[in-house]
Design a protein around this motif. Sequence first.
Motif, short mmCIF file in Angstrom:
data_model
loop_
_atom_site.label_atom_id
_atom_site.label_comp_id
_atom_site.label_asym_id
_atom_site.label_seq_id
_atom_site.Cartn_x
_atom_site.Cartn_y
_atom_site.Cartn_z
N ASP B 336 -0.66 2.73 13.46
CA ASP B 336 1.06 3.19 12.99
C ASP B 336 0.89 4.36 12.61
O ASP B 336 -0.03 4.83 12.18
N PHE B 338 3.57 6.37 9.65
CA PHE B 338 5.58 7.03 9.12
C PHE B 338 6.23 7.28 8.52
O PHE B 338 5.14 7.42 7.72
N LYS B 367 0.10 -5.91 11.17
CA LYS B 367 0.75 -4.29 11.66
C LYS B 367 1.87 -4.24 10.52
O LYS B 367 2.66 -3.07 9.35
N THR B 368 3.41 -5.37 10.34
CA THR B 368 4.02 -5.74 10.01
C THR B 368 4.38 -5.73 8.40
O THR B 368 4.49 -4.98 7.38
N LYS B 371 2.96 -2.85 6.64
CA LYS B 371 4.18 -1.07 7.49
C LYS B 371 4.98 -1.84 5.72
O LYS B 371 5.60 -1.20 4.49
N ASP B 372 5.15 -2.48 5.94
CA ASP B 372 6.63 -3.35 4.89
C ASP B 372 5.45 -2.90 3.25
O ASP B 372 6.62 -3.35 2.78
N THR B 374 3.74 -0.91 2.27
CA THR B 374 3.41 0.54 2.00
C THR B 374 5.19 1.08 1.10
O THR B 374 6.00 1.15 2.41
N GLU B 405 -5.64 3.08 6.06
CA GLU B 405 -4.67 3.35 5.89
C GLU B 405 -4.72 4.56 5.09
O GLU B 405 -5.08 4.76 3.87
#
Lengths: 98, 536
Positions: B336, B338, B367-368, B371-372, B374, B405
Amino acid sequence: MTITKNQNGSHLDMALEGRLDTATAPQLEAELKQSMDGVTELALDFAGLEYLSSAGLRVLLSAQKVMNRQGSMVIKNVNETIMEIFEVTGFADILTIA
Amino acid sequence: MKKKNRRLAVVMVASIVAVIVILSVIVAVTGYQQFTHVLEQQYNDTAYEVAETALTYLNPDKLEGYLQSGRTDEEYDAILARLDELVVSSNCNFIYVAKIDETDYMTTTYIYDSVNPATGFSRYEFGYVSRDTDPKYVDDLKHILTTGGRAEKYLYSYTESGAHTTAGLAVQDSAGRVVAVIGVEKSMTVLYGARSTYVRWVASIAVTMVILTLLVYLLWLNRKVIRPIAEITGEAKRFANDGENPVTSLKATKNRYEIGVLASSILKMEAEIKRYIDNLTAVTAEKERIGAELDIATHIQSSMLPCIFPAFPERPEVDIYASMNPAKEVGGDFYDFFMVDDTHLAIVMADVSGKGVPAALFMVIGKTLIKDHTSPGRDLGEVFTEVNRLLCEGNGEELFITAFEGVLDLETGRFDFVNAGHEMPFIRRKGKYTPEKIRAGFVLAGLETTRYRAGSLQMEAGDAIFQYTDGVTEATNAENELYGMERLEAVLNQNADAAPDALLTAVKADIDAFVGDAPQFDDITMLCLEFKEMMR
């Protein structure tokens, strides 16, 4: 992979030979599930183990969790390659490696 | 070439006809022989009775005297007259009395010879000598003369003049010496007629029996065998062709013989095949449905990974490229990237232990969550500690994730990272890729209490970072060799100047060349981030 079991009361010795990967991990998982009842000391001998994949790590983690509740688990004769895998993945911190 | 099926009925009837014909012929031939034998014996017995009678007419003591003197007397004439009467009244052909030469038994000297006028022959006169006795009679004549008894064998002959039998007896004088032989030949007139009548009878009875038996047998065969078998065959053929509508009843099941069992078996088999086909159809449909859903899952999964490149065309500071090649339909790897905020770019590389749908589902959650959680300014160690805690809740399958990450500050080049049991990244500094030895924490979702600590390093303009999963280093060739860190490092440095997308293509090509035809066991996922310039 070949698994040699030697049970003595609550003491269980298991020697692994070959590759512990996606294909063979279910075999070890089944063997452990079958014989871990009442075991307080589990010793895994990795002298003959050539390769360890993440699927194998998962089985080791499950076994460690069970043994945390009912006794202790120790891994013996870990070679350099596999030790590196344990270190990279942080498993070295949660396993007892003799 | 298609084998022509012979009709069962034809074969069965033909074989029955053949058996009956053979049996009739055997019966006729044995009957014929037996019949002939009995008649012959009957005639022969009659001939012997005539011979016994004729014997009583003779005066044996005078026979030698006649032959020696060559003269006959009145008594001789009287006896010849009586014999002539007897040959007619007994319906014999000949009655003769003759002296046999005992040196060769071939020379016959006739003393009396009475001939039945009906035969058309004339008599041999007294003293007539014949030297042409049939050799086959010699043994019998010898037997008669030496023992004084009857001929041992019956004498029969079948000539153009008809079938006849001969009786032969010894003529003994008052002293008991054999002085001559008396022979009586009788025609077996009835034999031919009776025999042909017999044969005709046997033949006509046999033919009648054959026809009657065949009629009855054919009726029975048709009712009990042919029709039921035809019914079964027809049904089996029909079912074999369309495989639909199994019948529930056949008339042939009422058959008391094996055909009944066959018919029942056909019924049972058809029902089971039908059930099996239906079941198979259902299973296949289900399998197709699952396959279609897996396709959708693969699609959803791949569409979850950012896949539009160049990813940030409006940002000249970075170039990024990533790829994933799943080993199964749905994989457990993910990457991922972003923007956390305007100046911070996050990259994630992770690998879920295990394969297939369970791993893919776990991957989506992982993954969700990452991302949420971070968010700008938040410590990455804290992010992973929280994500790990959440993943451990309800992780019944005991899956885990190795994850890396990193967050790059585009203004300063500071690169913060956290590592949960994942591979070491490669960092390109001054045009050379080297593995960066960073501290690894325990895997995500392994133990609830694990605490993660973030690390940090400084990146300069022109540096790059390459991150990957163990599918790369553990790609295996046919000889069971692993691709390994050394090969990876070598190919990275061979392509050190390449842009991220070209670099990943080159690495994948090198892995493919190494693996050859061996099957791919693990997902192969890679990501390369090039820090081109500081943000101004």
